[in-house]
Design an enzyme around this catalytic site. Structure first.
Site, short mmCIF file in Angstrom:
data_model
loop_
_atom_site.label_atom_id
_atom_site.label_comp_id
_atom_site.label_asym_id
_atom_site.label_seq_id
_atom_site.Cartn_x
_atom_site.Cartn_y
_atom_site.Cartn_z
N CYS A 473 0.83 -1.21 0.00
CA CYS A 473 0.00 0.00 0.00
C CYS A 473 0.86 1.26 0.00
CB CYS A 473 -0.95 0.00 1.19
SG CYS A 473 -0.12 -0.19 2.79
N HIS A 870 -1.14 0.88 7.55
CA HIS A 870 -1.66 0.92 6.18
C HIS A 870 -1.54 2.35 5.66
CE1 HIS A 870 -4.07 -0.10 2.72
NE2 HIS A 870 -4.98 0.79 3.01
#
Length: 1026
Positions: A473, A870
């Site tokens: 990510c 994330h």
């Protein structure tokens, strides 16, 4: 001769008047068939009809009725048919008992079955006339019962348009002759079949009008039957589909279009859904049916035909039957376009044409089929000079601009078309993107997508996601931020084919597919492999800022090396003596992200100043100590959306710069030292309002006081360090406890959870980018072990280091140094403080100048450590916009559309969500900021080089690759949809599919940074790998 003829005529009249008992029928037949003038015949017929009104014996009356029926059915021209009709009327009204005896069921059967095949229209008309004159009674009931059978037999024999229309007129006048029970449904279905066999019997306008009227009469009867028996509609529609999907060589008649206008629109969705999901319908049948329905556009009286055709096309897109859509679009789009010439069918044709063009976005093939036809069509519509033609022209021009925007790179083909529409309205880019985004096949919602991720539709935003390849990510968020930097994207897409920049070429392909692919998400695997940072561990979470620095440095060095190689090859192939090598030109990275910063160090003993200028691609902003969070230098750079004033000339200040030219340097305050920054402060996160800035006079006094205190403050800090050590350790234990609570995600009242908005504190603990930039530009004292070696003094001396920005980049990248290394715990930790991010930032440059920057991307980190969590990205188009007008340069731009890029998921967002994300989700904090320099304020904004926002044309190989992949994706989706539909149909019970799936869940209802499917980690897509 004339006297002889008059004498014969007189004798005939005398014979007619005297023969009440004579064979009146034979006399009348002889008169009608004679060669007498029409006026004479009419006079003789009138006398006979007057005699027929008188009482007649049964035999004579039956003979007259037989003659009347024969003349009416078999008459060669209008006169005998009219005489027969008059004779039947006279006998029926004046001799009803004999008429009832004559017009028996046997007589009706003889009329209807008198010849081979279906009855003639005249025979049916005779039956209708007889029904009008037939008195009520048992004989009439017997005739009605016979007709209920015979009309069904008649339509089963496929009568022609005239006969079928006569049946419709007969039944409309005498509905008690309609078949009953199950025969009525069969009758309706056979009427549909009969309509499919209609052929226009005559050419010319008169014949066409008569044919239209006949088809309308038959379809009107069907509508009457459907109103009386709604249950017959669906079986009739199945029959209709069977007719138009048949394999007969002769296609069914367009008269079937007259049936569609009577179908209730509320049935449309259900009918289309059932049809498109019917496993018994083959692709060949569906293709044939859709093609023939599109031919119905030429039916002039068809109402709602375009709605049904578009609904069926949408239904096919929803179940991913793209092969049918592609074939039918390419086969029929030119025919639909040609119908724009005819005003009576123009509206329906234009609706279908718009849908076909705006959905066919995977390839330019359909649009290019129309290019030769557009200029003559525009000329014809201009000559027509009507409201309908003008409206059609405007919509056609809008379509053309959309397609040219969607498929750039064909100037030779587009030049005649653009010349033809040059005087028509040009839609703006937002309108074009809206049209292109609303109808693409891959934007159609699939009924299976909720529980089968392979069938996910492309985002409503029109943007494309990136597949997470396992803790990648950090790569996806950076690539999306770079892609949304429009100027950089255009620079990459303009790269020529034969270049010596392999990594930039891979980035070009990735950007091109992000712009033009029909997939909902693509895989950056090939690009990630080529740009892999050597010291990163595969499969582990990494720092996105570190990856961004490495990527930009690779692209910069690759372009420099490639330029040198090209120059050497050019010189070696040239026969002329070598020329002076040109000076090094700026690379794309330098043009877009490169700035310059000057560092000055002043020796406090001899006051000698040394300076050095360095290039940078991003600025790393450390967090200031808590006591400095409310102290701002006047005129500093970051101003909230309200009340932005012109900055004053800032004094020189030290800085920490991370760039390509120098090694990474991190401020000492990012390492836990004497005054540790606030770590894991979950209770004091918020945004700083504009009213919290100190006044200019107060700050000046504070600066003077600082200069006087100088070393005294440093000594006091060192003395306080020992006294506060124990207190800090206690606070550290508390903070670690809070960190554990955050990691567990507890929802108790002591720790705010997702969805719990906490009021922003108004005290000194709140931070803003203003504080971080001020701290970045503040002076730094070099002393003790950090003393500076002064060449003039030839020894280590205390010094003051200041920096100033000599040139601002086009895109300013700011990294907030949230990850600090604690020397006591020997761990990297995250500073969770909320930092207010303004839309407008004014960056001070050397010489008292300042440049305005607009926020265009924010990369957010969700988590409590750099090794976990994330990344996702908020972004809007970061391209050139109109230069601000006089007096508005210090105001933030009006908000443009923001998007949230979370791996495979892309959704609409807003600046409000960007500003409040940390308030709602304490672990989600802004990490990397992209600001776009306002046009007209930088050195790159020359008048002769305006920057345009239209996407650049791609080279041929790249466009063909995108088209091939789009077709492949459509085929993959179709195959997956069929497999899944077959699996569902084989299940013993049909569950409520989709229950529990919230496809359109608001991003603010859960953390945008979640790695769940709703958060954007994605499913098992068919991957296009880069």
């Amino acid at each position: 001769m004339r006297k002889l003829r008059l004498r014969k005529l007189q004798s005939t009249e005398e014979l007619a008047s005297e023969s009440s008992a004579a064979a009146m029928d034979k006399i009348l037949e002889a008169v009608v068939m004679s060669s007498y003038p029409a006026s004479v015949k009419q006079g003789l017929v009138r006398r006979v009809l007057e005699a027929a009104r008188q009482p007649l014996d049964r035999e004579q009356c039956l003979a007259l009725l037989a003659l009347g029926a024969r003349l009416y059915v078999d008459g060669a021209d209008e006169l005998p048919r009219r005489v027969g009709c008059q004779l039947l009327h006279v006998a029926g009204r004046h001799h009803p008992e004999v008429f009832a005896e004559f017009f028996s069921a046997r007589r009706v059967l003889r009329l209807l079955q008198g010849g081979a095949g279906p009855p003639s229209p005249r025979a049916l008309a005779c039956v209708q006339l007889g029904l009008q004159l037939l008195p009520e009674g048992p004989a009439a009931e017997e005739v009605f019962a016979l007709l209920r059978r015979e009309v069904l037999r008649t339509v089963c024999e496929r009568p022609g348009p005239a006969a079928c229309a006569q049946v419709a007129r007969l039944l409309a006048r005498h509905p008690h002759c309609l078949p009953e029970g199950p025969h009525r449904l069969l009758f309706c279905q056979q009427l549909v079949r009969s309509l499919g066999r209609f052929r226009c019997p005559a050419e010319g306008e008169e014949g066409a009008v008569e044919f239209l009227e006949q088809a309308q009469q038959v379809s009107g009867l069907l509508a009457q039957l459907w109103r009386a028996q709604p249950a017959a509609i669906l079986p009739c529609l199945k029959e209709l589909f069977a007719v138009i999907s048949g394999t007969e060589e002769e296609p069914p008649s367009c008269a079937l279009a007259s049936v569609v206008q009577h179908l209730p629109l509320e049935l449309m969705d259900g009918v289309v859904r059932n049809l498109s999901n019917d496993d018994s319908v083959t692709d060949s049948q569906m293709l044939t049916a859709v093609s023939r329905m599109i031919d119905w556009v030429s039916w002039p009286l068809g109402k709602n035909i375009d709605k049904w055709i578009i609904a069926l096309l949408k239904g096919l897109a929803a179940v991913k039957k793209f092969s049918i859509l592609i074939e039918v679009s390419l086969a029929k789009i030119e025919k639909v376009f040609s119908k724009l010439l005819y005003p009576i069918v123009r509206g329906a044709a234009l609706s279908i044409l718009k849908y076909m063009l705006l959905t066919f976005q995977h390839s330019h093939e359909a649009f290019h089929l129309l290019l030769p036809h557009i200029p003559p069509m525009v000329t014809s519509l201009l000559k027509e000079d009507s409201n309908s033609g003008t409206s059609c022209l405007e919509q056609l021009a809008e379509l053309v601009h959309c397609m040219v925007f969607r498929f750039p790179g064909f100037p030779d083909l587009y030049e005649p078309v653009m010349e033809a529409i040059k005087d028509l309205h040009v839609p703006n880019e937002d309108r074009i993107k809206q049209l292109l985004g609303q109808d693409a096949w891959t934007s159609q919602k699939s009924e299976l997508a909720g529980f089968y991720p392979r069938l996910m539709a492309k985002s409503d935003t029109g943007k494309i996601g990136l597949i997470n390849l396992g803790n990648t990510c950090y790569v996806n968020s950076i690539l999306q931020a770079l892609f949304m930097a429009s100027d950089f994207r255009h620079c990459v897409l303009r790269l020529t084919e034969n270049n010596s920049q392999p990594l930039m070429t891979k980035l070009q392909w990735l950007f091109a597919f992000l712009e033009h692919s029909q997939r909902p998400a693509i895989s950056p695997e090939n690009f990630l492999s080529a740009s892999w940072t050597p010291w990163f561990s595969p499969g582990a979470q990494q720092d996105c800022s570190e990856y961004l620095k490495y990527l930009l440095d690779r692209l910069h060095e690759e372009e420099k090396t490639g330029t040198r190689i090209c120059q050497k090859l050019k010189q070696s192939s040239s026969l002329s003596p070598p020329e002076e090598p040109p000076g090094p030109s700026s690379t794309s990275v330098e043009k877009m992200f490169g700035g310059k910063i000057v560092t000055r160090i002043c020796c406090l003993r001899c006051l000698n100043v040394s300076s050095r200028e360095e290039a940078f691609t991003d600025l790393s902003l450390a967090f200031p100590p808590p006591e400095r969070c409310h102290r701002h230098r006047p005129g500093s750079v970051v101003l909230p959306a309200e009340g932005v004033g012109a900055p004053e000339s800032p004094p020189p200040s030290p800085a920490q710069v991370q760039g390509r030219a120098g090694p990474q340097r991190q401020r000492k305050h990012c390492v836990t030292g004497a005054v540790p920054p606030t770590v894991l402060d979950l209770g004091g996160l918020g945004s700083q309002g504009p009213g919290e800035q100190s006044q200019e006079e107060k700050v000046e006094k504070e600066e003077e006081a600082e200069k006087e205190k100088g070393t005294k403050e440093e000594v006091q800090k060192e003395e306080e360090e020992g006294r506060t050590r124990e207190k800090e350790e206690e606070e550290e234990e508390k903070e670690v406890g809070e960190e554990k609570k955050v990691e567990k995600g507890e929802n108790d009242s002591a720790s705010p959870g997702p969805g719990t908005h906490r009021a922003a504190p108004s005290g000194e603990g709140s931070r803003s980018v203003l504080d971080l930039v001020n701290y970045f530009l503040s002076p730094e004292r070099l002393k003790e072990e950090n003393r500076y070696y002064c060449e003039s003094c030839a020894s280590l001396q205390e010094a003051e280091k200041v920096v100033e920005l000599s040139q601002g980049p086009r895109y300013l990248i700011l990294t907030l140094l949230r990850f600090s290394f604690d020397l006591r715990t020997m761990r990297r930790r995250k500073i969770l403080e909320d930092v207010a991010v303004p839309l407008l930032l004014r960056l001070p440059l050397a010489g008292g100048r300042a440049q305005a920057y607009d926020l265009c991307s924010v990369v957010v980190h969700s988590g409590v450590s750099s090794e976990s969590g994330h990344y996702y990205c908020y972004a809007r188009e970061g391209g050139a916009r109109p230069a601000p007008s006089l007096g508005t340069a210090d105001r933030p731009e009006p908000e443009h559309q923001w998007y949230l890029f979370n791996d495979t998921r892309v959704s609409f967002s807003s600046f409000e969500s960007v500003s409040n994300v940390t308030s709602f989700f304490p672990k989600d904090t802004a990490y990397v900021l992209f600001y776009r320099q306002r046009p007209g304020e930088g050195p790159e904004a020359e008048p002769g080089s305006p920057r345009v926002r239209t996407e650049p044309a791609l080279h041929k190989d790249l466009m063909e690759a995108i088209s091939r992949d789009n077709i492949l994706f459509l085929q993959e989706q179709e195959k997956e949809a069929r497999s899944r539909a077959a699996y569902i149909s084989a299940l013993p019970g049909s569950p409520c599919w989709g229950r529990g799936f919230d496809e359109d869940k608001d991003e603010d209802e859960g953390s945008p940074g979640g790695c769940s499917p709703a958060g954007g980690s994605g499913g098992d897509f068919h991957r296009l790998v880069f």
